[in-house]
Structure formats: C-alpha cells, structure tokens
Scaffold this motif. Structure first.
Motif, short mmCIF file in Angstrom:
data_model
loop_
_atom_site.label_atom_id
_atom_site.label_comp_id
_atom_site.label_asym_id
_atom_site.label_seq_id
_atom_site.Cartn_x
_atom_site.Cartn_y
_atom_site.Cartn_z
N UNK A 114 -6.78 -23.27 65.47
CA UNK A 114 -6.94 -22.14 66.53
C UNK A 114 -7.92 -22.51 67.62
N UNK A 115 -7.91 -21.97 68.82
CA UNK A 115 -8.67 -22.45 69.62
C UNK A 115 -9.58 -21.13 70.41
N UNK A 116 -10.91 -21.50 70.89
CA UNK A 116 -11.56 -20.37 71.56
C UNK A 116 -12.05 -20.94 72.71
N UNK A 117 -11.82 -20.26 73.93
CA UNK A 117 -12.37 -20.55 75.23
C UNK A 117 -13.14 -19.36 75.75
N UNK A 118 -14.47 -19.50 76.27
CA UNK A 118 -15.44 -18.53 76.57
C UNK A 118 -15.61 -18.58 78.20
N UNK A 119 -15.45 -17.69 78.80
CA UNK A 119 -15.68 -17.40 80.14
C UNK A 119 -17.03 -16.46 80.41
N UNK A 120 -17.48 -16.84 81.53
CA UNK A 120 -18.67 -15.72 81.82
C UNK A 120 -18.59 -15.78 83.68
N UNK A 121 -19.52 -14.83 84.05
CA UNK A 121 -19.57 -14.65 85.38
C UNK A 121 -21.17 -15.26 85.75
#
Length: 245
Positions: A114-121
């Motif tokens: 499984x994969x987790x990608x995190x984005x922020x501003x």
C-alpha cells in the motif's frame, strides 16, 4: 507477427492457469511455467513500448487482475521488458537469480503493498508558522525595511526555511510512528512534486489493510484538513520486489 515475449510478472508455481485478461496491444495474456516459476506474458507486437499512460495502465491492469483472482504472491516486472524467447529468460534470469526469486516470494507471501503520499500548502504553512512564532514574525517584518544587509536577509530567510522544515519533519514523524509498526517493511521514496512532502510504500499482511486504512483516516482527521493524503490500498508490490545485487 509478434516480435518476442512481453513479460508482466512472475508467480510461484503453479500460479494462475488462465486469465481472462488483455495485455498491451490488446493481446491475450498467457502463463508459462519455466524452471519452477510461472511467467505472465503476452506476444509482443512492437520491438519497444513507449511508457505512455495507456501502456503503463494496461501493464498494471494485467497484474492487478491476476492478484484479484486470488494469485496474490506476485513479483511484478518493470514495464517494457521484452525477451526473444524462453531460453533467454533461463539464461538471464532463472538460472542465475532463481534463489533470489524464491527469497522474494517468501518475503511477499501473504502480504500486499500500500502507498501513502502526503501533500501540503507550503505558503499556508509559512503563514501559520509566522502567526505562532512572534520572534520569527518580527524578523520577517524587518525584511520590509531598506537598511538590512544581504547577510541579514539571508539569515532571516534561512531561519524561516529551517522552521518550515522542522514543521514538515514533525508531520512526517507522526506518520512514521503511526504506520511503520503496522508494516513488515516500509520504504520512503523521493517526493514527486513540490507540494508532496512524503511518499512511502508499506508491505503489510493482506488482511491488515482495513486496520491500516483506519489509521490513515485517523491521521487525516488529526491534521484537520491541513494535509491532503493520497492512499493507494492495492498495487503490485514494485517497491518490495527488487532483486538485491
């Protein structure tokens, strides 16, 4: 007329007997047992396949269909692998890498990626940082003046950059401490965009996915819309199927 064999992946024997799947160029997908391994392949219609979105999706779809039919232990092969004949496969892979392939099958048995990608501003993070840190805010306000030396401008800029990096690392550490214990193996890849701050793959027990998903949802709530999380709960285990040198 075909120009060779396009390979998608390898199963421990016996593997699937037949798959109702279409591969690249809409070719039927077959299995072939060789040297104690079951290969998933179709007849190549081109000497080389471009890594277009459509071709990549067709490649991935074949692997996912095989896994959905219950053949979960699968070594995915990288896109674009074409061999002339099965003798080439024996010479270049099974005869030399057979024991390593077996080790990988043991590692992947009963597990899924499984994969987790995190984005922020990033800009919003800077504003939030300045709102919370009075000293840093006053330093930043000094940049509005005309009398600062270049050294001072650089120092203030670096102080803000370091504080933002610390915020990023504190978020990443929360994800590591929450998710890594649920996995038998975790791998961190480089972020793919400026907005992405974390890009990780996890190898988890097949039946643990629901619990893992709940943890990801809880993390999403914990950060209250501050982050955008992309969670992929089903993919061929590319990150954990690398042959060691």
């Amino acid at each position: 007329m075909g120009t060779g064999l396009y390979l998608y992946g390898i199963f421990p024997t016996p593997g699937p007997q037949q798959l109702e799947a279409q591969g690249l160029d809409k070719q039927p997908v077959h299995t072939h047992v060789l040297d104690g391994f079951t290969f998933l392949y179709s007849e190549a219609q081109q000497e080389r396949y471009l890594a277009s979105r459509r071709n990549l999706l067709d490649h991935e779809k074949v692997l996912e269909q095989a896994m959905h039919t219950g053949h979960r232990t699968l070594l995915p092969l990288q896109f674009g692998l074409i061999v002339e004949d099965w003798r080439t496969v024996t010479e270049q892979l099974t005869a030399t890498q057979g024991p390593k392939l077996e080790q990988l099958f043991q590692k992947l048995d009963g597990r899924r990626e499984v994969g987790v990608k995190i984005f922020w501003d990033a800009e919003a993070e800077v504003q939030a940082l300045l709102a919370q840190d009075e000293q840093l805010r006053s330093e930043r306000d000094r940049l509005e003046g005309k009398s600062l030396s270049m050294d001072e401008v650089i120092r203030i800029g670096q102080a803000i950059e370091q504080a933002v990096e610390a915020r990023k690392q504190s978020i990443i550490q929360v994800f590591r401490s929450t998710l890594n214990p649920l996995a038998s193996s975790a791998l961190e890849n480089d972020p793919l965009t400026e907005a992405m701050i974390y890009n990780a793959a996890y190898l988890i027990a097949w039946d643990d996915e629901a619990a893992f998903s709940e943890k990801v949802e809880a993390l999403d709530l914990q950060f209250e819309g501050r982050l955008r999380i992309r969670y992929n709960n089903f993919t061929a285990p590319y990150n954990f199927a690398q042959l060691a040198n």
